[in-house]
Design an enzyme around this catalytic site. Structure first.
Site, PDB file in Angstrom:
ATOM      1  CG  HIS A 290      -1.807  -1.157   1.308  1.00  0.00           C
ATOM      2  ND1 HIS A 290      -3.091  -1.133   0.811  1.00  0.00           N
ATOM      3  CD2 HIS A 290      -1.612  -2.414   1.779  1.00  0.00           C
ATOM      4  CE1 HIS A 290      -3.646  -2.325   0.986  1.00  0.00           C
ATOM      5  NE2 HIS A 290      -2.767  -3.123   1.574  1.00  0.00           N
ATOM      6  CG  LEU A 291       3.405   2.498  -2.812  1.00  0.00           C
ATOM      7  CD1 LEU A 291       3.821   2.631  -4.275  1.00  0.00           C
ATOM      8  CD2 LEU A 291       4.580   2.826  -1.890  1.00  0.00           C
TER       9      LEU A 291
ATOM     10  CE  LYS B 271      -6.589  -7.396  -2.128  1.00  0.00           C
ATOM     11  NZ  LYS B 271      -5.622  -6.810  -1.249  1.00  0.00           N
TER      12      LYS B 271
ATOM     13  CG  HIS C 171      -8.647  -8.740   2.381  1.00  0.00           C
ATOM     14  ND1 HIS C 171      -7.690  -7.971   3.012  1.00  0.00           N
ATOM     15  CD2 HIS C 171      -9.410  -9.261   3.378  1.00  0.00           C
ATOM     16  CE1 HIS C 171      -7.881  -8.013   4.322  1.00  0.00           C
ATOM     17  NE2 HIS C 171      -8.922  -8.783   4.568  1.00  0.00           N
TER      18      HIS C 171
ATOM     19  CG  HIS D 195      -2.779  -9.977   3.529  1.00  0.00           C
ATOM     20  ND1 HIS D 195      -3.992 -10.604   3.647  1.00  0.00           N
ATOM     21  CD2 HIS D 195      -3.037  -8.798   2.896  1.00  0.00           C
ATOM     22  CE1 HIS D 195      -4.928  -9.851   3.113  1.00  0.00           C
ATOM     23  NE2 HIS D 195      -4.373  -8.756   2.646  1.00  0.00           N
TER      24      HIS D 195
ATOM     25  CG  ASP E 196      -0.998  -5.997   3.876  1.00  0.00           C
ATOM     26  OD1 ASP E 196      -1.361  -5.122   3.072  1.00  0.00           O
ATOM     27  OD2 ASP E 196      -1.744  -6.446   4.765  1.00  0.00           O
TER      28      ASP E 196
HETATM   29  O1  DOR Z   1      -4.291  -4.187   7.808  1.00  0.00           O
HETATM   30  C1  DOR Z   1      -4.611  -3.901   6.674  1.00  0.00           C
HETATM   31  N1  DOR Z   1      -4.422  -2.657   6.182  1.00  0.00           N
HETATM   32  N2  DOR Z   1      -5.161  -4.824   5.904  1.00  0.00           N
HETATM   33  C2  DOR Z   1      -5.678  -4.535   4.706  1.00  0.00           C
HETATM   34  O2  DOR Z   1      -6.196  -5.415   4.083  1.00  0.00           O
HETATM   35  C3  DOR Z   1      -5.662  -3.145   4.199  1.00  0.00           C
HETATM   36  C4  DOR Z   1      -4.593  -2.377   4.814  1.00  0.00           C
HETATM   37  C5  DOR Z   1      -4.707  -0.890   4.589  1.00  0.00           C
HETATM   38  O3  DOR Z   1      -4.975  -0.466   3.473  1.00  0.00           O
HETATM   39  O4  DOR Z   1      -4.499  -0.153   5.550  1.00  0.00           O
HETATM   40 ZN    ZN Z   2      -2.975  -5.165   1.853  1.00  0.00          ZN
END
Ligand code: DOR
Ligand code: ZN
Length: 360
Positions: free
Chosen positions: A17-18, A101, A138, A176, A249
């Protein structure tokens, strides 16, 4: 192997996640200093659900990446009940969309636009199967009746197993993973099914999060489980099984959003990701399995070449910083990395020149 210096092919992060804007600028260097490519998650608000949005997001990432080291973002499309197979195909053929996704609606952070019922995207999955677009999953149900610690295992039974049967050519990555059920299901599954494993799920169980006080910075989804599940993950990650590979993740949230009455899910591990994996593999006497997990197996699953450059890791203890600042965040503070304030034995010393040695 118990060397003090380890040189591996430059790794890739197959799940990242960026975010966007100032947060993107603050967190991207932590990934690009090590990983050559990353599969970028589309759960922005609004979600990255069109080819135009994915292309624009890719431009913003490339515009933020500083010159010097090569870094390639691989973009994903967020599936919704309204997803259109033509859009997926257009993006894939144009080289913009790497994968799609699946977030079950409300399963996690920014999953409000996710899929409510798999039947609604059956025609999209059929097209992805036909043209070869991977589906990244997910793997949790969001049914409020299901205990939060059981949501991955129930997802496997209710959603993933039938999907694997119904779409016999679809390439699927269960992201994950957190349970022995996931390890068994993927491990015993077909070659077109793989899983990613995060550093935190290899290092932390639910006691770390809850015993002696609640630690919001260890809260993520799928939530960390009992110790025996962590053991199963550690075993399979270091086993040399080709369909289990690295995906951090890393999911940054401002400290103010984590430390509140309803703190959000996500662990920002990019500043310490390769170091954490190296420490786990070292603890298990499996440093010689790290390169495959981090640099070969994911690329092989996705049919991509292995990176030419190398990554140099050294056994050289250092202390993880307490925060990474985000420009303009003001009173909201920066982001707190995984293992903040702790000492970790391995350090990324830099990116090395191309290694023309044997590739698996
Ligand atoms: O813990 C998480 N954070 N799990 C996810 O599936 C999404 C991610 C997020 O985007 O913060
Ligand atoms: Zn994720």
């Amino acid at each position: 192997m118990s060397a003090d210096r380890l040189i591996i092919r430059r790794p890739d992060d197959w799940h990242l996640h960026l975010r966007d804007g100032a947060m993107l600028a603050a967190v991207l260097p932590a990934t690009a200093r090590g990983f050559a490519r990353a599969v970028v998650m589309p759960n922005l608000v609004p979600p990255v659900a069109t080819v135009a949005a994915a292309a624009a997001y890719r431009n913003r990432i490339n515009g933020t990446a500083k010159g010097g080291v090569r870094f390639t973002p691989l973009m994903t499309l967020y599936l919704t009940d309204a997803s259109d197979p033509e859009e997926v195909e257009k993006g894939f053929n144009a080289g913009v969309v790497f994968a799609c996704k699946l977030y079950p609606r409300d399963a996690t952070t920014n999953a409000q636009s996710g899929v409510t019922d798999m039947a609604r995207i059956a025609h999209v999955l059929a097209r992805m199967e036909e043209i070869g677009v991977p589906l990244l999953v997910h793997g949790e149900v969001s049914d409020p009746e299901v205990d939060v610690f059981d949501r991955e295992a129930v997802f496997i039974d209710r959603v993933l197993a039938p999907m694997i049967k119904d779409f016999p050519g679809l390439r699927v990555v269960l992201e994950h993973i957190t349970t022995s059920e996931a390890v068994d299901f993927v491990g015993d599954g077909p070659d077109r099914l793989a899983a990613t494993i995060t550093p935190h799920h290899l290092m932390v169980d639910r006691n770390h999060m809850l015993a002696g006080g609640i630690r919001p910075h260890l809260f993520c989804l799928p939530v960390v489980k009992r110790a025996r599940h962590r053991e199963a993950l550690r075993r399979i990650a270091t086993s040399g099984h080709r369909r289990f590979f690295l995906g951090t993740d890393s999911a940054p949230h401002a400290v103010a959003d984590k430390e509140q009455a309803c703190g959000c899910a996500g662990i920002f591990n990019a500043p310490v990701a390769m170091e954490a994996y190296a420490s786990v593999f070292d603890e298990l006497g499996a440093l010689d399995a790290l390169e495959n997990f981090a640099a070969h197996f994911g690329a092989a699953f996705y049919g991509l070449p292995v990176n030419e450059e190398t990554l140099i890791l050294e056994r050289d203890p250092w202390t993880v910083p307490e925060t990474v600042e985000v420009a303009g965040a003001g009173g909201r503070g920066g982001v707190r990395p995984f293992l903040a304030g702790e000492t970790i034995n391995w350090r990324v010393a830099g990116i090395g020149p191309p290694n023309k040695g044997p590739v698996l």
